[in-house]
Design a protein around this motif. Structure first.
Motif: not given
Length: 1114
Positions: A206-207, A224-225, A231-236, A258-259
């Motif tokens: 995650g974060d 993930f950045p 950007d709502l979806h790249t990390v999740d 971490h979402f």
């Protein structure tokens, strides 16, 4: 408008080139002295701000001690029979595995079912309600296996500070909020370090903030950045790609996910947008998938690090920001009792000691949290005494650890209240003695056991309250020194604005250089000897070391010979206005409502300006006036505007201020207020028609701004020049408008783009903002290179215009000519050509004509401000373009209104009244609020960091900070750079009332008799009549502007220091001081840049004259 014509003469004295070179060198030295003096004044303010900040925003002492299994937290044996277990430490581990699902910004009411929380109201449907239904089903079906808590976070509610608290159990400090751009590794003892020391396999996904906080601590990690809030979806989606395979593999002991989608959705759309419902539904599916894969020895923790406001922001201490959800679940029974009807409220840091003991780990050394006691009940034992004893044992271990930390910290830092420490120590000693007695005779002591639990809880909560109160550690000496230095700098600005007119003023700069040199020498000697010196203290020493010699040199020659009235030259009404501004910053209510108060003060000031013009006879003829009022001067100049025109300017200006109010953002402390929906980006607008209409309005504002600037330049003739900056205005500005409009179109519809075009849209979203910024930078470079925007023509025969000028035919004949040769050339050329006008009718000589020199300074300033405005506008939401259009219109109207009250004295001195400078600074503050800003951290527009960088900035921290800072302080920068217009605009307005009178056709004889009526106004070229007065006026203007701004930062510093124990100090006064300090730094830099641009134009005009004169020699 002035037009200069140089006639090619047969002979010119060669000595002229030398005289012009001497004049140019002297004028250049004066300009450099002005800039250096202003830079030194700014340095005094910076040193005062830094010294005060170092005493006011100190961080607490971070201890590097670590807990270990080999060192118990206190004397006595360990409870709960921890001997013999392979993973036992202070207490037997209850779980061997942990799954921590951290949903960023999971506000507590996001987990509530679909019902209204407002008494007396019917059920309402909010997008975020009822979307986490799996939690409610688990609570209903398995009440002994799950529990929901309302977790209270400690401010500041920024992600990095919350992560530190969730792993160390300690409290973040206020100044750490600024580290959200650059997270640093945690040096304090924390859960992650304890897990790795115990040999546990920790997997993270995650974060990427965790990578900086815990470098190299994870056995496996998928970062993930995190900072791209659009950007709502790249990390999740990246987490989901690895989450379930990792759980199924079994190669982990602790799994952290971490979402960020919920937090980013709040920043982009707000909690009430339909997109929030989709994101919460996705999180509900994630939780269901995790629950299905859990084993009996695994604990699931679902937690939000903070909440969010109704606008989707966070960082402050309002109830929606500090209220987060905490959900615990295990396939095995966790709790002895069923859950209460209303969820219990617990502190967020309570999770740290709870997880440590449940996992068989030592509690981190610096923890001040309190264990959640109901998790330590004997679930299988039905005896209430056994459950209470287990809870008391966990609390006792927790209290021993906190007592050890309190003793160690108070010995190292010595900033906690001694009497309170003694009281808490006595309370713990009593509770410890009672607990030891209970262990010796455990039967039949239920009442005594509850007393021990209560005493231990009182001790833990007392320590936490003491730390919260005392960790605002102040250095009164540094605070007093910083405030004194700020006050000295303000007083110096006030005095030197009068001293600057003295002929020997610039000689006083020599002691400044000697003072700075002496401090630098002392610092070098200290460095050689190995002594460490705080850079802040060194800067303060340099400031004082340069200030004292300056006053020592200047005061005996000037200050002691002037009356007190001359030392305080501010008019009474302006002094009253400044005092109101100064005193009001000591009120938290005024600071909260400053946006409305600023609009009221600015409107009142405008009405006062109109009244002043009337009372001073500058609207109506002086004969209609009887007596002066309010202490203003008596009429000294003929009216330059009629009364209706001035009233029209004032009314239109008040209307613009009222229209800008529609773009306000409400402070958190005013819940009845509703922020303007126009501050959100167009991408969050629901409905295609409304979005298209708003987009058309925003593009229309861009076009209107472009057309207005071009029409203004054309009116004063500066759009006819073939110079590169003018060509760039013609063709570069339309390209900037086109690029901005195209970027807005892509940003507002990126989510609706077809899949085959998304790659193209993503690439254009990167290229277009950078192209606009590159064009703006190119335009500024061209303007600095060739700032003189005049049209030069070489013609044969008699020129068409009657205002013609020729150079001297011989050397200068007076000392005035030697000192001010260029203005003398200007006048003598004019007189000589009138004598030769009739002789040259038949065959005119070769002439060189220069058109529109009268607006050469202001044209460069307006062009530079336009170049700067477009990239700054790009950092804001689309609809803020309407505010920028109002900004330029307000500035234009205010300049015209102020110009009517500023007299033009020939040949000098030139001056800008205090009321003009005060109104200009007040309008900068009003524009700050009109662009949707507030002096609090939750109101920062973080989206600006990703304009042109949608994928983030990698490891870079200065670039996103620069972009966010440019967004926040855009109004400060534009008004500071444009401050020299206050001096230039009255000369520019000369063309409105003193233009030449047209003569009837054929009446040439009368025209020759009254040549003075034929002259076009000189406008800004009058400033060149007296270069010394011109440079002095620029210096005085800069000092006055710095004084007005300095008074505000001084008031903020004094209010923060005097009210440092006030309830609202960290919520209101500290953020206000930080924003005011940053705004002052930006404004002072912008002011120096604006004055430097005027001096660059002046130097270019001098070079231009010199080249024309030298050309006549050939």
């Amino acid at each position: 408008m002035p037009m200069i014509q140089l006639k090619k003469l047969d002979s010119v004295e060669l000595g002229w080139g030398l005289e012009i070179s001497i004049f140019k060198s002297h004028s250049r030295m004066q300009k450099i002295s002005v800039l250096l003096f202003l830079v030194w004044i700014c340095f005094l303010f910076y040193a005062g701000i830094a010294l005060f900040t170092s005493g006011f925003l100190l961080t607490r002492l971070e201890l590097t001690n670590h807990s270990s299994c080999q060192e118990p937290p206190g004397p006595g044996f360990l409870p709960w029979g921890s001997q013999g277990e392979p993973r036992a430490c202070w207490m037997d581990s209850r779980f061997s595995r942990l799954v921590l699902v951290l949903i960023d910004a999971l506000r507590f009411d996001f987990v509530q079912p679909q019902r209204s929380n407002v008494p007396g109201e019917t059920s309402v449907s909010l997008p975020f309600l009822g979307k986490l239904g799996s939690l409610q089903r688990i609570l209903e079906i398995q009440p002994h296996h799950a529990r929901l808590y309302q977790s209270k976070a400690d401010p500041p509610t920024t992600t990095m500070q919350r992560l530190k608290a969730l792993t160390t159990g300690s409290l973040p400090t206020f100044i750490d909020a600024g580290s959200n751009f650059a997270s640093y590794a945690i040096v304090e003892d924390n859960l992650i370090k304890q897990l790795t020391s115990a040999g546990r396999r920790v997997v993270f996904m995650g974060d990427d903030t965790w990578k900086d906080l815990f470098p190299g601590a994870f056995s496996q990690a998928f970062f993930f950045p995190s900072f791209n809030v659009r950007d709502l979806h790249t990390v999740d989606n990246g987490i989901l790609e690895h989450l379930y395979p990792t759980m199924d593999s079994g190669e982990w002991d602790v799994l952290i996910a971490h979402f960020l989608g919920v937090d980013h959705c709040g920043h982009k759309h707000g909690p009430h947008h339909p997109e929030m419902a989709k994101k919460l539904s996705q999180m509900d599916q994630v939780i269901q998938g995790v629950v299905e894969r859990l084993e009996n020895d695994t604990l699931l923790v679902v937690i939000g690090d903070h909440g969010m406001t109704k606008n989707g922001d966070h960082g402050g201490d309002s109830e929606p920001e500090i209220s987060a959800a905490l959900f615990l679940y295990s396939p095995s029974a966790l709790f002895h009792k069923a859950p209460p009807e209303e969820p219990e409220v617990v502190s967020q840091v309570s999770l740290v000691p709870t997880l440590a003991l449940l996992l068989g780990l030592p509690i981190p050394f610096g923890n001040i949290g309190e264990v959640i006691v109901e998790l330590f009940s004997e679930v299988e034992d039905s005896q209430p005494h056994s459950s209470a004893l287990a809870q008391a044992s966990a609390l006792y271990l927790n209290a021993q650890q906190v007592s050890r930390f309190l003793h160690t910290y108070s010995a190292a830092a010595q900033d906690l209240q001694v009497t309170e420490i003694h009281r808490l120590h006595n309370l713990f000693s009593k509770a410890s003695a009672d607990y030891q007695r209970l262990l010796q005779s455990p039967q039949g002591a239920e009442a005594a056991l509850q007393t021990v639990i209560t005493e231990l809880q009182q001790f833990l909560r007392g320590v936490r309250a003491l730390c919260i109160e005392s960790w605002a550690r102040f250095s009164l000496v540094r605070m007093a020194g910083g405030a004194a230095l700020l006050a000295a700098a303000c007083f110096l600005c006030l005095l030197v604005s009068q001293w600057a007119t003295s002929p020997g003023f610039y000689l006083c700069l020599v002691p400044v250089a000697w003072g700075l040199a002496g401090v630098i020498l002392c610092a070098g000697l200290l460095a050689i000897t190995g002594l460490k010196l705080d850079p802040v203290v060194l800067g303060a020493m340099a400031a004082v070391g340069s200030l004292v010699p300056f006053l020592w040199k200047a005061w005996p020659g000037w200050g002691s010979k002037r009356p007190l009235a001359a030392l305080l030259p501010i008019p009474g009404p302006v002094l009253l206005f400044l005092f109101i501004r100064f005193a009001a910053l000591f009120s938290d209510s005024f600071v909260v409502a400053e946006a409305r108060a600023t609009r009221f003060l600015l409107g009142s000031f405008i009405l006062l300006l109109v009244a002043q013009l009337h009372w001073e006879g500058k609207l109506l003829p002086p004969k209609l006036l009887t007596i002066p009022r309010l202490g203003f001067s008596t009429p000294t100049a003929p009216p330059r505007h009629n009364s209706m025109q001035a009233l029209w300017l004032g009314v239109t200006l008040l209307l613009c201020i009222r229209l800008a109010e529609f773009f306000h953002r409400c402070p958190e402390e005013t819940p009845v207020c509703h922020s303007s929906p126009w501050l959100s980006p167009l991408a969050s607008t629901v409905g295609g028609r409304a979005k298209n209409l708003w987009y058309g309005a925003c593009v229309g504002a861009l076009v209107a701004l472009l057309v207005a600037v071009r029409l203004w330049l054309r009116r004063y003739g500066n759009l006819k020049s073939p110079e590169p900056p003018v060509l760039f205005v013609r063709w570069g500005l339309p390209l900037m408008v086109l690029g901005t409009a195209a970027y807005w179109a892509l940003a507002s519809g990126a989510d609706e783009a077809p899949p085959r075009l998304r790659a193209l849209v993503a690439g254009a979203s990167v290229v277009l903002p950078r192209a606009v910024a590159g064009l703006a930078a190119s335009g500024l470079m061209l303007l600095l290179w060739r700032p003189v925007t005049v049209l030069v023509k070489a013609t044969m025969g008699t020129p068409r215009t009657r205002t013609v000028l020729t150079p001297f035919s011989g050397p200068p004949t007076s000392q005035a000519d030697l000192d001010y040769v260029v203005p003398q050339i200007y006048r003598h050329m004019q007189e000589e050509f009138r004598d030769r006008l009739e002789r040259n009718k038949s065959q005119g000589p070769l002439t060189v004509a220069a058109y529109k020199l009268g607006s050469v300074y202001s044209a460069a300033m307006v062009t530079a401000l336009t170049f700067m405005a477009f990239p700054l506008l790009l950092l804001h939401a689309e609809r803020i373009s309407l505010v920028f259009l109002l900004l330029f219109l307000q500035s234009f109207l205010l300049l015209h209104l102020l110009a009517a009250g500023i007299p033009i004295t020939i040949p000098g001195p030139f001056t800008v009244p205090w009321q003009a400078v005060s109104a200009w600074a007040l309008m900068a503050t009003q524009t700050f609020y009109a662009t949707g800003h507030q002096p609090v951290f939750p109101a920062i527009h973080w989206n600006a960091a990703f304009v042109g960088f949608p994928e983030g900035h990698g490891s870079s921290t200065w670039l996103p900070a620069l972009l966010v800072g440019a967004n926040t302080f855009a109004s400060h920068l534009l008004f500071a750079v444009g401050c020299p217009l206050l001096l230039l605009w009255p000369f520019l307005c000369e063309s409105q009332g003193s233009g030449k009178r047209r003569q009837p056709a054929g009446n040439e004889a009368e025209a020759r008799v009254r040549p003075e009526e034929e002259e076009e106004p000189l406008m800004e070229m009058r400033l060149r009549d007296s270069p010394h007065h011109f440079n002095t006026a620029l210096l005085q203007l800069g000092l006055k502007y710095l004084f007005v701004l300095g008074i505000q930062i001084l008031a903020c510093a004094l209010s923060a220091s005097i009210l440092r124990r006030h309830l609202m100090v960290w919520k209101v006064f500290a953020p206000k001081f930080i924003f005011e300090a940053m705004g002052f730094i930006v404004s002072s830099v912008g002011l120096c840049l604006g004055l430097a641009l005027v001096m660059r134009v002046d130097g270019a005009v001098s070079s231009w004259f010199r080249q024309l004169v030298l050309a006549q020699q050939r």
